[in-house]
Design an enzyme around this catalytic site. Sequence first.
Site, PDB file in Angstrom:
ATOM      1  N   GLY A  86     -13.301  -3.752   0.771  1.00  0.00           N
ATOM      2  CA  GLY A  86     -14.626  -3.356   0.735  1.00  0.00           C
ATOM      3  C   GLY A  86     -14.935  -2.063  -0.231  1.00  0.00           C
ATOM      4  NE  ARG A 121      -4.428  -1.476   1.775  1.00  0.00           N
ATOM      5  CZ  ARG A 121      -5.220  -1.903   2.545  1.00  0.00           C
ATOM      6  NH1 ARG A 121      -4.974  -1.827   3.805  1.00  0.00           N
ATOM      7  NH2 ARG A 121      -6.335  -2.269   2.152  1.00  0.00           N
ATOM      8  N   GLY A 154      -8.121  -7.650  -1.039  1.00  0.00           N
ATOM      9  CA  GLY A 154      -8.339  -8.497   0.114  1.00  0.00           C
ATOM     10  C   GLY A 154      -7.723  -9.833  -0.152  1.00  0.00           C
ATOM     11  CE  LYS A 167     -16.728 -12.065   5.135  1.00  0.00           C
ATOM     12  NZ  LYS A 167     -16.123 -10.752   4.613  1.00  0.00           N
TER      13      LYS A 167
HETATM   14  P1  AMP Z   1     -14.467 -13.416   1.530  1.00  0.00           P
HETATM   15  O1  AMP Z   1     -13.819 -12.839   2.548  1.00  0.00           O
HETATM   16  O2  AMP Z   1     -15.853 -13.574   1.226  1.00  0.00           O
HETATM   17  O3  AMP Z   1     -13.904 -13.148   0.277  1.00  0.00           O
HETATM   18  O4  AMP Z   1     -13.978 -15.074   1.705  1.00  0.00           O
HETATM   19  C1  AMP Z   1     -12.521 -15.305   1.507  1.00  0.00           C
HETATM   20  C2  AMP Z   1     -12.081 -16.573   2.142  1.00  0.00           C
HETATM   21  O5  AMP Z   1     -13.088 -17.435   1.754  1.00  0.00           O
HETATM   22  C3  AMP Z   1     -10.878 -17.462   1.953  1.00  0.00           C
HETATM   23  O6  AMP Z   1     -10.252 -17.204   3.109  1.00  0.00           O
HETATM   24  C4  AMP Z   1     -11.308 -18.822   1.644  1.00  0.00           C
HETATM   25  O7  AMP Z   1     -10.501 -19.563   2.364  1.00  0.00           O
HETATM   26  C5  AMP Z   1     -12.674 -19.041   1.952  1.00  0.00           C
HETATM   27  N1  AMP Z   1     -13.284 -20.068   1.078  1.00  0.00           N
HETATM   28  C6  AMP Z   1     -13.494 -19.972   0.011  1.00  0.00           C
HETATM   29  N2  AMP Z   1     -14.075 -21.156  -0.468  1.00  0.00           N
HETATM   30  C7  AMP Z   1     -14.490 -21.723   0.612  1.00  0.00           C
HETATM   31  C8  AMP Z   1     -15.027 -23.026   1.062  1.00  0.00           C
HETATM   32  N3  AMP Z   1     -15.596 -23.954   0.111  1.00  0.00           N
HETATM   33  N4  AMP Z   1     -15.231 -23.244   2.518  1.00  0.00           N
HETATM   34  C9  AMP Z   1     -14.738 -22.477   3.335  1.00  0.00           C
HETATM   35  N5  AMP Z   1     -14.031 -21.416   3.144  1.00  0.00           N
HETATM   36  C10 AMP Z   1     -13.984 -20.987   1.737  1.00  0.00           C
END
Ligand code: AMP
Length: 409
Positions: free
Chosen positions: A389, A37, A366, A201
């Site tokens: 975000g 950054r 992220g 999420k």
């Molecule tokens: P997000 O913050 O929603 O972008 O989520 C990112 C995280 O989702 C990463 O740390 C991944 O390890 C997790 N992730 C992706 N696919 C899966 C899955 N099938 N089960 C559990 N965690 C997951």
Amino acid sequence: MAKKTLDKLPMKGKRVLVRVDFNVPLDENANVTDDRRIRMALPTIKCAMAAGARVILMSHLGRPDGQVKAKYSMKPTATALAKLLGSEVKFAPDCIGPEVEKMVAAMKDGDVLVLENLRFHAGEEKNDETFAKALRGLADLYVNDAFGTAHRKHASTYGVPALMPQGTRAIGFLIEKELKFLGEALEKPQRPFVAVLGGAKVSDKIAVIENLLTKVDRLLIGGAMAYVFMVARGENVGKSKVEREVVKKDGSKKDIIALAKKLLEKIKTSKAEVLFPVDHLVAKAFAADAETDVQGPAMEDDWMGLDIGPETIDLYCEKLADAKTVLWNGPMGVFEMAPFAEGSKKICDTMADVAKRGGVVVVGGGDTAAAVEKFGLAEKMTHISTGGGASLEFLEGKPFETIEIIDEA
Ligand code: AMP
């Protein structure tokens, strides 16, 4: 309308207050462990220095919540910046007040001063007018180059420029770059335009999906967020991670499955081709050495999905192969564990090919940026957004008031 960039400001001999995003990770000895950054802000800082500005840098780091907490001091970022610039960088022990004013008054043309953490004052996040006025008093000119906080209306991002006259406010080169790539992808994409969404999420991506449905030719969904839609369709996801509800700040709950059901209805009538995994790499436990299997489209009890399956990988790579514009936000699986990184890796390889052929590949911040870095493919992408975000809110199609308040070009 394009926004004014800092090189169009008359900076010589002027006090230029620059909002940067130096919210970097530190280790226990307060060393900056990832200076990405800070490096991204260098073009703006160097431009102001070369123009003979007195460069005052302000940022937040972590969440000190309006209190002075030594572990969130900006000092290590000043040290890291000095190293990157190869020149002296001064550090102020606060971001407002008589001592800071004295240090600013003593600055010479081309000097750089980093202010202490903005969020040591509660007024920053509250966009408090008295606090904004105190900051504003340090500046002749204002530059915002903090894309990571551009979706937040805080004193340093909104209150200060709101107090400044026309002709004194510009964006920096990092924000310019973010707006160019994210904005062009959304507004005038070369087609086929393919978006890939994943991660754990769904809640923070519902509005993104809704907006993208009206823009993209294809939408590929992976990661644990795909399981939410499976549950919404009544399919078995075993013991997979599923975001079923979100507890809001006021304690009330948001039913994510119900929202996913509504979204599935919208998907039916949308012109975009929306794809979900046809198979999954499942495991008996959330561990790198767990027993695995390939199942799909539904899963069996006692198994959890941790990556997209081989058939889905082939299908998604095929759907990406002829893309001219790609947006990617969210990994396809638990890429942090090698056995479950294959889906994200193969997709990322295909994206690198798209970029090589002259296509535009934009990666949202992220975890996705971390995945691309891990695969050693960061240099192959057209643009990796610095805002997690912020990039998601941008993809929702929301205008940022912190950018709108900046002068037009
Ligand atoms: P997000 O913050 O929603 O972008 O989520 C990112 C995280 O989702 C990463 O740390 C991944 O390890 C997790 N992730 C992706 N696919 C899966 C899955 N099938 N089960 C559990 N965690 C997951």
